[in-house]
Design an enzyme around this catalytic site. Structure first.
Site, PDB file in Angstrom:
ATOM      1  N   HIS A 170       0.852  -1.191   0.000  1.00  0.00           N
ATOM      2  CA  HIS A 170       0.000   0.000   0.000  1.00  0.00           C
ATOM      3  C   HIS A 170       0.890   1.243   0.000  1.00  0.00           C
ATOM      4  O   HIS A 170       2.021   1.218   0.499  1.00  0.00           O
ATOM      5  CB  HIS A 170      -0.891   0.022   1.241  1.00  0.00           C
ATOM      6  CG  HIS A 170      -1.985  -0.987   1.212  1.00  0.00           C
ATOM      7  ND1 HIS A 170      -3.163  -0.825   1.910  1.00  0.00           N
ATOM      8  CD2 HIS A 170      -2.098  -2.176   0.574  1.00  0.00           C
ATOM      9  CE1 HIS A 170      -3.944  -1.866   1.710  1.00  0.00           C
ATOM     10  NE2 HIS A 170      -3.316  -2.707   0.907  1.00  0.00           N
ATOM     11  N   GLU A 228       0.854   3.896   1.804  1.00  0.00           N
ATOM     12  CA  GLU A 228       1.290   4.316   3.139  1.00  0.00           C
ATOM     13  C   GLU A 228       2.464   3.479   3.638  1.00  0.00           C
ATOM     14  O   GLU A 228       3.447   4.001   4.167  1.00  0.00           O
ATOM     15  CB  GLU A 228       0.144   4.200   4.160  1.00  0.00           C
ATOM     16  CG  GLU A 228      -1.057   5.044   3.859  1.00  0.00           C
ATOM     17  CD  GLU A 228      -2.147   4.257   3.158  1.00  0.00           C
ATOM     18  OE1 GLU A 228      -1.861   3.591   2.135  1.00  0.00           O
ATOM     19  OE2 GLU A 228      -3.304   4.306   3.617  1.00  0.00           O
ATOM     20  N   CYS A 255      -6.487   2.038   5.639  1.00  0.00           N
ATOM     21  CA  CYS A 255      -7.144   0.769   5.947  1.00  0.00           C
ATOM     22  C   CYS A 255      -6.620   0.254   7.292  1.00  0.00           C
ATOM     23  O   CYS A 255      -5.770   0.887   7.934  1.00  0.00           O
ATOM     24  CB  CYS A 255      -6.849  -0.246   4.843  1.00  0.00           C
ATOM     25  SG  CYS A 255      -5.123  -0.805   4.831  1.00  0.00           S
ATOM     26  N   CYS A 289      -2.705  -0.322   7.300  1.00  0.00           N
ATOM     27  CA  CYS A 289      -1.963   0.942   7.279  1.00  0.00           C
ATOM     28  C   CYS A 289      -2.157   1.715   8.577  1.00  0.00           C
ATOM     29  O   CYS A 289      -1.209   2.306   9.098  1.00  0.00           O
ATOM     30  CB  CYS A 289      -2.373   1.764   6.072  1.00  0.00           C
ATOM     31  SG  CYS A 289      -1.877   0.964   4.509  1.00  0.00           S
TER      32      CYS A 289
END
Length: 142
Positions: A46, A48, A76, A79
């Site tokens: 991801h 992040e 999410c 993260c």
């Protein structure tokens, strides 16, 4: 946040969901990432997480004290957990994620009082731009 949006646009180059993130320390970007799950075949790639890894490498520490994370979409669960564990003091995100957002939309991991760290959270910065990028990506797929 505009830099995070540029990162999100980079994700489109490899057909990943356009989410971007940057970590800022003392006014300098020290970590940046675009969503790369499809590119890497990695469910943890991801934006992040990639930005946090780069920032940690830059600082030589897993503790990202005195840093801010700017991300185009509400984090999410994974993260949000990484943000808490990195001790990030501030998170700013653009669009909310009513299906998986963990900064208040579905659950509030970032504000959970039982956790050892809770960052300051600000939302809605360039939310329209972030949402439009995501909508344009998903429109032909639906």
């Amino acid at each position: 946040m505009r830099l995070a949006l540029r990162e999100a646009e980079r994700a489109l180059e490899h057909d990943d969901v356009p989410i971007g993130a940057v970590v800022v320390h003392e006014g300098e970007v020290i970590g940046a990432g675009a969503n790369e799950r499809e590119l890497r075949g990695d469910p943890t790639a991801h934006a992040e997480v990639l930005a946090l890894r780069e920032a940690s490498s830059h600082l030589g520490s897993w503790r990202l004290l005195d840093c801010s994370l700017y991300v185009t979409l509400e984090p999410c669960a994974m993260c949000a957990g990484a943000i808490v564990l990195a001790r990030l003091p501030r998170v700013v995100y653009g669009a909310t994620d009513p299906k998986a957002g963990m900064a208040g939309s579905v659950l509030d991991v970032l504000g959970e009082p039982r956790l050892n760290h809770r960052p300051e959270v600000a939302s809605g910065l360039l939310a329209q731009d972030s949402a439009e990028l995501l909508q344009a990506f998903f429109a032909p797929r639906r």
